[in-house]
Design an enzyme around this catalytic site. Structure first.
Site, PDB file in Angstrom:
ATOM      1  N   THR A 178      42.964  54.406  -2.144  1.00  0.00           N
ATOM      2  CA  THR A 178      41.823  54.981  -2.848  1.00  0.00           C
ATOM      3  C   THR A 178      42.273  55.997  -3.891  1.00  0.00           C
ATOM      4  OG1 THR A 178      39.927  56.446  -2.494  1.00  0.00           O
ATOM      5  CG2 THR A 178      41.683  56.608  -0.890  1.00  0.00           C
ATOM      6  N   ASP A 179      41.428  56.215  -4.890  1.00  0.00           N
ATOM      7  CA  ASP A 179      41.731  57.256  -5.887  1.00  0.00           C
ATOM      8  C   ASP A 179      41.635  58.662  -5.287  1.00  0.00           C
ATOM      9  OD1 ASP A 179      38.943  57.337  -5.620  1.00  0.00           O
ATOM     10  OD2 ASP A 179      38.519  57.059  -7.748  1.00  0.00           O
ATOM     11  N   GLU A 180      41.010  58.759  -4.101  1.00  0.00           N
ATOM     12  CA  GLU A 180      40.805  60.081  -3.507  1.00  0.00           C
ATOM     13  C   GLU A 180      42.107  60.751  -3.085  1.00  0.00           C
ATOM     14  OE1 GLU A 180      37.753  60.349  -0.588  1.00  0.00           O
ATOM     15  OE2 GLU A 180      36.442  58.984  -1.663  1.00  0.00           O
ATOM     16  N   TYR A 216      39.731  62.125   5.658  1.00  0.00           N
ATOM     17  CA  TYR A 216      39.836  60.715   5.229  1.00  0.00           C
ATOM     18  C   TYR A 216      40.893  60.552   4.148  1.00  0.00           C
ATOM     19  CZ  TYR A 216      38.962  56.617   2.347  1.00  0.00           C
ATOM     20  OH  TYR A 216      39.141  55.476   1.590  1.00  0.00           O
ATOM     21  N   LYS A 254      44.621  58.625   4.145  1.00  0.00           N
ATOM     22  CA  LYS A 254      44.990  57.534   3.229  1.00  0.00           C
ATOM     23  C   LYS A 254      46.243  57.919   2.437  1.00  0.00           C
ATOM     24  CE  LYS A 254      43.116  54.147   2.488  1.00  0.00           C
ATOM     25  NZ  LYS A 254      43.151  52.799   3.118  1.00  0.00           N
TER      26      LYS A 254
HETATM   27  P1  NAD Z   1      34.609  49.526   5.748  1.00  0.00           P
HETATM   28  O1  NAD Z   1      34.482  50.744   6.587  1.00  0.00           O
HETATM   29  O2  NAD Z   1      33.407  48.840   5.239  1.00  0.00           O
HETATM   30  O3  NAD Z   1      35.471  48.434   6.536  1.00  0.00           O
HETATM   31  C1  NAD Z   1      36.592  48.756   7.305  1.00  0.00           C
HETATM   32  C2  NAD Z   1      36.923  47.557   8.202  1.00  0.00           C
HETATM   33  O4  NAD Z   1      38.113  47.879   8.950  1.00  0.00           O
HETATM   34  C3  NAD Z   1      35.844  47.220   9.219  1.00  0.00           C
HETATM   35  O5  NAD Z   1      35.632  45.839   9.270  1.00  0.00           O
HETATM   36  C4  NAD Z   1      36.413  47.738  10.541  1.00  0.00           C
HETATM   37  O6  NAD Z   1      35.950  47.009  11.675  1.00  0.00           O
HETATM   38  C5  NAD Z   1      37.897  47.541  10.309  1.00  0.00           C
HETATM   39  N1  NAD Z   1      38.717  48.450  11.151  1.00  0.00           N
HETATM   40  C6  NAD Z   1      38.557  49.784  11.329  1.00  0.00           C
HETATM   41  N2  NAD Z   1      39.491  50.254  12.179  1.00  0.00           N
HETATM   42  C7  NAD Z   1      40.274  49.188  12.531  1.00  0.00           C
HETATM   43  C8  NAD Z   1      41.410  49.042  13.366  1.00  0.00           C
HETATM   44  N3  NAD Z   1      41.939  50.084  14.014  1.00  0.00           N
HETATM   45  N4  NAD Z   1      41.956  47.815  13.489  1.00  0.00           N
HETATM   46  C9  NAD Z   1      41.430  46.749  12.844  1.00  0.00           C
HETATM   47  N5  NAD Z   1      40.338  46.835  12.049  1.00  0.00           N
HETATM   48  C10 NAD Z   1      39.778  48.041  11.906  1.00  0.00           C
HETATM   49  O7  NAD Z   1      35.585  49.973   4.555  1.00  0.00           O
HETATM   50  P2  NAD Z   1      35.610  49.505   3.032  1.00  0.00           P
HETATM   51  O8  NAD Z   1      34.729  50.383   2.246  1.00  0.00           O
HETATM   52  O9  NAD Z   1      35.491  48.037   2.972  1.00  0.00           O
HETATM   53  O10 NAD Z   1      37.124  49.918   2.673  1.00  0.00           O
HETATM   54  C11 NAD Z   1      38.194  49.004   2.889  1.00  0.00           C
HETATM   55  C12 NAD Z   1      39.480  49.634   2.376  1.00  0.00           C
HETATM   56  O11 NAD Z   1      39.372  49.948   1.001  1.00  0.00           O
HETATM   57  C13 NAD Z   1      39.862  50.948   3.073  1.00  0.00           C
HETATM   58  O12 NAD Z   1      41.261  50.960   3.243  1.00  0.00           O
HETATM   59  C14 NAD Z   1      39.428  52.024   2.085  1.00  0.00           C
HETATM   60  O13 NAD Z   1      40.211  53.175   2.225  1.00  0.00           O
HETATM   61  C15 NAD Z   1      39.692  51.319   0.778  1.00  0.00           C
HETATM   62  N6  NAD Z   1      38.878  51.772  -0.366  1.00  0.00           N
HETATM   63  C16 NAD Z   1      37.518  51.800  -0.281  1.00  0.00           C
HETATM   64  C17 NAD Z   1      36.755  52.156  -1.391  1.00  0.00           C
HETATM   65  C18 NAD Z   1      35.235  52.168  -1.349  1.00  0.00           C
HETATM   66  O14 NAD Z   1      34.603  52.519  -2.325  1.00  0.00           O
HETATM   67  N7  NAD Z   1      34.598  51.780  -0.255  1.00  0.00           N
HETATM   68  C19 NAD Z   1      37.408  52.506  -2.583  1.00  0.00           C
HETATM   69  C20 NAD Z   1      38.806  52.484  -2.635  1.00  0.00           C
HETATM   70  C21 NAD Z   1      39.532  52.092  -1.526  1.00  0.00           C
HETATM   71  O1  TDX Z   2      23.554  60.483   1.220  1.00  0.00           O
HETATM   72  C1  TDX Z   2      24.444  60.748   0.411  1.00  0.00           C
HETATM   73  N1  TDX Z   2      24.164  61.547  -0.650  1.00  0.00           N
HETATM   74  C2  TDX Z   2      25.093  61.882  -1.598  1.00  0.00           C
HETATM   75  O2  TDX Z   2      24.781  62.604  -2.548  1.00  0.00           O
HETATM   76  C3  TDX Z   2      25.797  60.221   0.558  1.00  0.00           C
HETATM   77  C4  TDX Z   2      26.144  59.347   1.715  1.00  0.00           C
HETATM   78  C5  TDX Z   2      26.709  60.556  -0.413  1.00  0.00           C
HETATM   79  N2  TDX Z   2      26.391  61.370  -1.447  1.00  0.00           N
HETATM   80  C6  TDX Z   2      27.397  61.660  -2.497  1.00  0.00           C
HETATM   81  C7  TDX Z   2      28.765  62.057  -2.013  1.00  0.00           C
HETATM   82  C8  TDX Z   2      29.682  61.490  -3.075  1.00  0.00           C
HETATM   83  O3  TDX Z   2      29.786  62.400  -4.161  1.00  0.00           O
HETATM   84  O4  TDX Z   2      27.594  60.421  -3.186  1.00  0.00           O
HETATM   85  C9  TDX Z   2      28.970  60.239  -3.559  1.00  0.00           C
HETATM   86  C10 TDX Z   2      29.490  58.958  -2.941  1.00  0.00           C
HETATM   87  O5  TDX Z   2      29.568  59.161  -1.534  1.00  0.00           O
HETATM   88  P1  TDX Z   2      30.161  58.061  -0.528  1.00  0.00           P
HETATM   89  O6  TDX Z   2      29.428  56.790  -0.688  1.00  0.00           O
HETATM   90  O7  TDX Z   2      30.257  58.684   0.810  1.00  0.00           O
HETATM   91  O8  TDX Z   2      31.607  57.806  -1.174  1.00  0.00           O
HETATM   92  P2  TDX Z   2      32.881  58.755  -1.454  1.00  0.00           P
HETATM   93  O9  TDX Z   2      32.923  59.922  -0.550  1.00  0.00           O
HETATM   94  O10 TDX Z   2      32.962  58.983  -2.928  1.00  0.00           O
HETATM   95  O11 TDX Z   2      34.073  57.747  -0.992  1.00  0.00           O
HETATM   96  C11 TDX Z   2      34.005  56.343  -1.317  1.00  0.00           C
HETATM   97  O12 TDX Z   2      34.861  56.038  -2.393  1.00  0.00           O
HETATM   98  C12 TDX Z   2      36.240  56.149  -2.174  1.00  0.00           C
HETATM   99  C13 TDX Z   2      34.384  55.487  -0.100  1.00  0.00           C
HETATM  100  O13 TDX Z   2      33.532  55.799   0.988  1.00  0.00           O
HETATM  101  C14 TDX Z   2      35.837  55.690   0.258  1.00  0.00           C
HETATM  102  O14 TDX Z   2      36.191  54.796   1.314  1.00  0.00           O
HETATM  103  C15 TDX Z   2      36.683  55.380  -0.955  1.00  0.00           C
HETATM  104  O15 TDX Z   2      38.042  55.673  -0.678  1.00  0.00           O
END
Ligand code: NAD
Ligand code: TDX
Length: 343
Positions: free
Chosen positions: A123-125, A159, A163
């Site tokens: 992630t960019d975080e 988190y 990562k």
């Molecule tokens: P998500 O929470 O929707 O999915 C995570 C999946 O991993 C689930 O299916 C869960 O059952 C599985 N999991 C969790 N713990 C596990 C374990 N111990 N063993 C096996 N499986 C397990 O997450 P997402 O948003 O799809 O993110 C997927 C990946 O992308 C993560 O690595 C996250 O850091 C990265 N990422 C997410 C975002 C975003 O915006 N959501 C952005 C950049 C990177």
């Molecule tokens: O109810 C809400 N109200 C609100 O204002 C929630 C749930 C979030 N927020 C804000 C917090 C953040 O500034 O919205 C923004 C986005 O929040 P999230 O959806 O929780 O995402 P963020 O914390 O930015 O992280 C996401 O992007 C990077 C993913 O969850 C991570 O897995 C990924 O690495």
């Protein structure tokens, strides 16, 4: 490629990647999804995929004997599995340390042992946050005003620090053990199948449930939105054409502040522009993320296809409207957890 392992392939982004590969890359004969099916994983995300090409193994990425058995028969591993929600990590960091750090360690040890190609999803975080554009002399376009692969690691939350730890393990395994690995750090994804704890699906399903949307703080925090399909296309390119040992940043120039995103959702769902509540801010809330994806674009020729955010958002809203059965049962529990925390 005879056998590709996708960890976390029953989650939001991982399942999108599995669908993408099945649809566009017939050269991948078999995909093994390794997923623990935590609260965030859902078998339904893999519905409709051909059973002879996609197999779900329900298991933990920290289970070393299981991982060893699966990896020895694989050509490549793409590692999505993670605890992914910042707010959860602030309430209880422990599963984040376990899955994100120990899980990655377990996988890269197995990939090292069997010399299996490994791609690490991050992630960019990990880079922490940036000042708002209005507070920068170059208004966000100057050198060092977006994240690049050279940016300093500076994570803020349990988190993002878990990562960051996992990324550093991968870098060390490349250098010290010759692990054939690449890393990608992507910005905020949106699209169908995203868990309703996350910002966009939470607000959309709130409105569909007659609950007012909840904005943290003043809503000025900026996220760099990318459609999850564009993320999947980028990961495939890096897996197949990326240079071993390299880090690629994935982003689609989609910077928007949270208030703007919420107002767009309200408009698309025929709600008044002020029909939301401002709630308690997230502790340590990162201010702005912004990705410079020049390397990915220039070296691998990637370009985003979803460049119209409002159109992508409309499709996403429609998906949640049409798939109430996918999210409805969990809604009350998710909102009760937020309410307990004043959010
Ligand atoms: P998500 O929470 O929707 O999915 C995570 C999946 O991993 C689930 O299916 C869960 O059952 C599985 N999991 C969790 N713990 C596990 C374990 N111990 N063993 C096996 N499986 C397990 O997450 P997402 O948003 O799809 O993110 C997927 C990946 O992308 C993560 O690595 C996250 O850091 C990265 N990422 C997410 C975002 C975003 O915006 N959501 C952005 C950049 C990177
Ligand atoms: O109810 C809400 N109200 C609100 O204002 C929630 C749930 C979030 N927020 C804000 C917090 C953040 O500034 O919205 C923004 C986005 O929040 P999230 O959806 O929780 O995402 P963020 O914390 O930015 O992280 C996401 O992007 C990077 C993913 O969850 C991570 O897995 C990924 O690495």
């Amino acid at each position: 490629m005879n056998n590709l392992i996708v960890t976390g392939g029953a989650g939001f982004i991982g399942s999108n990647f599995v669908h993408y590969v099945v649809k566009h890359h017939s050269e991948v004969k078999h995909i093994t999804v390794l997923d623990k099916l935590t609260y965030a994983g859902n078998r339904a995300n893999l519905a409709g995929l051909p059973k002879d090409r996609v197999e779900l193994v329900v298991g933990d990425v920290c289970d070393a004997p299981l991982v060893d058995k699966l990896v020895q028969n694989a050509d490549a591993v793409v590692h999505y599995a993670a605890e992914s929600h910042n707010d959860n990590s602030l309430l209880d960091p422990s599963p984040f340390i376990q899955t994100n750090i120990i899980g990655t360690y377990t996988l890269i040890q197995a990939c090292r042992k069997y010399d299996v190609r490994y791609h690490h999803i991050s992630t960019d975080e990990v880079y922490g946050d940036l000042p708002l554009r209005e507070d920068l002399p170059g208004h966000g376009e100057g050198k060092g005003e977006k994240f690049t692969p050279e940016s300093r690691y500076n994570p803020s939350s349990p988190y993002s620090s878990s990562k960051a730890s996992s990324d550093l393990l991968v870098r060390a395994w490349v250098r010290s053990f010759g692990l054939r690995a690449t890393i990608s750090n992507c910005s905020n994804n949106y699209g169908p199948y995203q868990h309703i704890e996350k910002f966009i699906p939470r607000q959309v399903t709130n409105i569909l449930s007659g609950i007012r949307p909840k904005l943290y703080g003043n809503g000025k925090n900026v996220r760099d939105w990318i459609h999850t399909n564009d993320h999947s296309r980028a990961v495939w390119l890096i897996l197949t054409q990326g240079e071993i040992g390299e880090t690629y940043l994935i982003g689609a120039d989609g910077e928007k502040n949270n208030k703007e995103v919420l107002e767009a959702i309200l408009k698309l769902m025929d709600q008044p522009a002020d029909a939301y509540d401002q709630v308690k801010d997230r502790p340590g809330h990162d201010m702005r993320y912004a990705i410079d994806s020049t390397k990915l674009r220039q070296e691998l020729g990637w370009e985003p296809e979803f460049t119209d955010f409002e159109k992508g958002l409309r499709h996403t809203i429609d998906w949640y409207r049409e798939h109430e059965d996918w999210w409805k049962a969990e809604k009350a529990e998710v909102e009760a957890k937020y309410a307990k925390n004043g959010q």
